[in-house]
Write a protein that holds these residues in place. Structure first.
Motif, PDB file in Angstrom:
ATOM      1  N   VAL A  90       0.835  -1.203   0.000  1.00  9.70           N
ATOM      2  CA  VAL A  90       0.000   0.000   0.000  1.00  9.70           C
ATOM      3  C   VAL A  90       0.870   1.254   0.000  1.00  9.70           C
ATOM      4  CG1 VAL A  90      -1.696   1.342   1.307  1.00  9.70           C
ATOM      5  CG2 VAL A  90      -1.947  -1.138   1.104  1.00  9.70           C
ATOM      6  N   CYS A  91       1.902   1.263   0.846  1.00  6.45           N
ATOM      7  CA  CYS A  91       2.786   2.440   0.911  1.00  6.45           C
ATOM      8  C   CYS A  91       3.532   2.643  -0.399  1.00  6.45           C
ATOM      9  CB  CYS A  91       3.762   2.292   2.074  1.00  6.45           C
ATOM     10  SG  CYS A  91       2.994   2.463   3.697  1.00  6.45           S
ATOM     11  N   ALA A  92       3.906   1.537  -1.056  1.00 10.34           N
ATOM     12  CA  ALA A  92       4.588   1.650  -2.352  1.00 10.34           C
ATOM     13  C   ALA A  92       3.662   2.273  -3.393  1.00 10.34           C
ATOM     14  CB  ALA A  92       5.062   0.270  -2.807  1.00 10.34           C
ATOM     15  N   CYS A  93       2.398   1.858  -3.389  1.00  9.03           N
ATOM     16  CA  CYS A  93       1.427   2.402  -4.344  1.00  9.03           C
ATOM     17  C   CYS A  93       1.048   3.845  -4.015  1.00  9.03           C
ATOM     18  CB  CYS A  93       0.171   1.536  -4.364  1.00  9.03           C
ATOM     19  SG  CYS A  93       0.411  -0.096  -5.075  1.00  9.03           S
ATOM     20  N   ALA A  94       1.267   4.260  -2.762  1.00 12.39           N
ATOM     21  CA  ALA A  94       0.903   5.612  -2.357  1.00 12.39           C
ATOM     22  C   ALA A  94       1.919   6.642  -2.830  1.00 12.39           C
ATOM     23  CB  ALA A  94       0.779   5.689  -0.832  1.00 12.39           C
ATOM     24  N   ARG A  95       3.032   6.193  -3.365  1.00 12.30           N
ATOM     25  CA  ARG A  95       4.076   7.135  -3.800  1.00 12.30           C
ATOM     26  C   ARG A  95       3.780   7.660  -5.196  1.00 12.30           C
ATOM     27  NH1 ARG A  95       8.679   2.783  -2.041  1.00 12.30           N
ATOM     28  NH2 ARG A  95       8.128   2.717   0.164  1.00 12.30           N
ATOM     29  N   ASP A  96       2.631   8.277  -5.363  1.00  4.82           N
ATOM     30  CA  ASP A  96       2.210   8.758  -6.683  1.00  4.82           C
ATOM     31  C   ASP A  96       2.586  10.205  -6.910  1.00  4.82           C
ATOM     32  OD1 ASP A  96       0.425   9.557  -4.741  1.00  4.82           O
ATOM     33  OD2 ASP A  96      -1.146   9.886  -6.205  1.00  4.82           O
ATOM     34  N   SER A  97       3.288  10.807  -5.978  1.00  5.86           N
ATOM     35  CA  SER A  97       3.729  12.192  -6.157  1.00  5.86           C
ATOM     36  C   SER A  97       4.913  12.437  -5.244  1.00  5.86           C
ATOM     37  CB  SER A  97       2.589  13.163  -5.806  1.00  5.86           C
ATOM     38  OG  SER A  97       2.210  12.991  -4.455  1.00  5.86           O
ATOM     39  N   LEU A  98       5.564  13.584  -5.423  1.00  5.46           N
ATOM     40  CA  LEU A  98       6.710  13.928  -4.592  1.00  5.46           C
ATOM     41  C   LEU A  98       6.310  13.965  -3.122  1.00  5.46           C
ATOM     42  CD1 LEU A  98       8.268  16.797  -6.734  1.00  5.46           C
ATOM     43  CD2 LEU A  98       9.029  14.429  -6.583  1.00  5.46           C
ATOM     44  N   PHE A  99       7.194  13.470  -2.284  1.00  6.21           N
ATOM     45  CA  PHE A  99       6.906  13.407  -0.857  1.00  6.21           C
ATOM     46  C   PHE A  99       7.565  14.598  -0.169  1.00  6.21           C
ATOM     47  CE2 PHE A  99       7.170  11.404   3.422  1.00  6.21           C
ATOM     48  CZ  PHE A  99       5.834  11.102   3.562  1.00  6.21           C
ATOM     49  N   ASP A 100       7.099  15.792  -0.505  1.00  3.95           N
ATOM     50  CA  ASP A 100       7.633  17.025   0.076  1.00  3.95           C
ATOM     51  C   ASP A 100       6.535  17.724   0.864  1.00  3.95           C
ATOM     52  OD1 ASP A 100      10.173  16.730  -1.039  1.00  3.95           O
ATOM     53  OD2 ASP A 100       9.528  17.646  -2.925  1.00  3.95           O
ATOM     54  N   LEU A 126       1.551  16.968   1.986  1.00  3.89           N
ATOM     55  CA  LEU A 126       2.696  16.083   1.770  1.00  3.89           C
ATOM     56  C   LEU A 126       2.590  15.605   0.336  1.00  3.89           C
ATOM     57  CD1 LEU A 126       3.245  13.776   4.900  1.00  3.89           C
ATOM     58  CD2 LEU A 126       4.827  15.434   3.905  1.00  3.89           C
ATOM     59  N   GLY A 127       3.483  16.102  -0.502  1.00  2.73           N
ATOM     60  CA  GLY A 127       3.320  15.856  -1.924  1.00  2.73           C
ATOM     61  C   GLY A 127       2.045  16.542  -2.381  1.00  2.73           C
ATOM     62  N   LYS A 128       1.150  15.807  -2.996  1.00  2.00           N
ATOM     63  CA  LYS A 128      -0.132  16.361  -3.427  1.00  2.00           C
ATOM     64  C   LYS A 128      -1.263  15.989  -2.480  1.00  2.00           C
ATOM     65  CE  LYS A 128       1.544  18.181  -7.154  1.00  2.00           C
ATOM     66  NZ  LYS A 128       1.656  19.652  -7.265  1.00  2.00           N
TER      67      LYS A 128
END
Length: 254
Positions: A90-100, A126-128
């Protein structure tokens, strides 16, 4: 809870109380989200994610509905509270945008008609992904638009510093966070440590944002008012502006 009888279901959790212990599951919640996203008839898999297969962007495929995708991920993130086995996937799939970490704020100077006080609003991403937001009627009357915007910046800065400290516990360093501002004078006051006569009416206790800027905990960046998503939290709008703002913060009508 005792006045309502034995607890059997709470916030998506199914609870069974037996002599040998209390058992919690989310079978019903899983069934509901599978049905909601039309996955109930899909083939099952033996593991949540394939090994040695990196998640990369498919440049040729049709773009997905970003809001729908985030809604799926959000539902799954809630499920991971009790399902450690799917947490990584789930966390891997959640990386759909920059984590800033980045933030927006705005104020409505003298916008409260009854007493001419002002409203401040802020939102942090956080990101988008929108993770925090605020809307507050202030207890004082601002003497200028700049003061109203500056105090809104202070509120937003405080929230950003809190998020920074929280994320340090998870190993993420978000120092020098970008805060987007649509008021040029507020940026000047934050960056310039000279005490101008025009800002003497702003109490000294509010100048901690300057200290945060000096320590490079935050950045202050100019943004056009039209693109300041925190505007949503300060006043009412017509339909077109309202729809633009709710889309900008990632709200999905379901």
């Amino acid at each position: 809870m005792s006045s309502m009888g034995e607890l059997t279901f709470f916030l998506g959790l199914q609870v069974q109380q037996k002599e040998d212990g209390i058992f919690i599951s989310k079978d019903k919640y899983v069934a509901e989200i599978l049905k909601k996203f039309d996955f109930a008839t899909m083939k099952t898999a033996s593991t949540p994610i394939e090994t040695n297969k990196a998640l990369v962007k498919d440049e040729e495929a049709e773009a997905v509905d970003v809001n729908l995708y985030r809604s799926m991920i959000g539902s799954l993130m809630y499920l991971t509270a009790s399902r450690l086995d799917i947490m990584f996937a789930v966390c891997a799939c959640a990386r759909d945008s920059l984590f800033d970490l980045e933030a927006f704020f705005d104020s409505d100077y003298a916008g409260v008609s009854l007493d001419r006080k002002f409203t401040t609003g802020g939102c942090q991403f956080l990101g988008k992904r929108l993770i925090s937001w605020q809307c507050k009627k202030q207890t004082i009357i601002a003497n200028s638009t700049t003061e109203a915007e500056y105090l809104a910046a202070i509120n937003c800065c405080g929230q950003v510093l809190w998020i920074q400290n929280q994320m340090l516990d998870y190993g993420f360093n978000f120092m020098n966070t970008k805060i987007y501002i649509d008021n040029e004078r507020t940026i000047c006051i934050t960056k310039n440590l000279v005490f101008h006569s025009k800002t003497k009416h702003i109490e000294i206790r509010h100048y901690f944002i300057r200290d945060s800027y000096e320590k490079k905990l935050i950045q202050v960046i100019k943004i056009h008012t039209d693109h300041n998503v925190a505007d949503l939290l300060t006043k009412a709008f017509d339909v077109s502006r309202f729809n633009f703002l709710i889309a900008s913060v990632g709200l999905l009508n379901i």
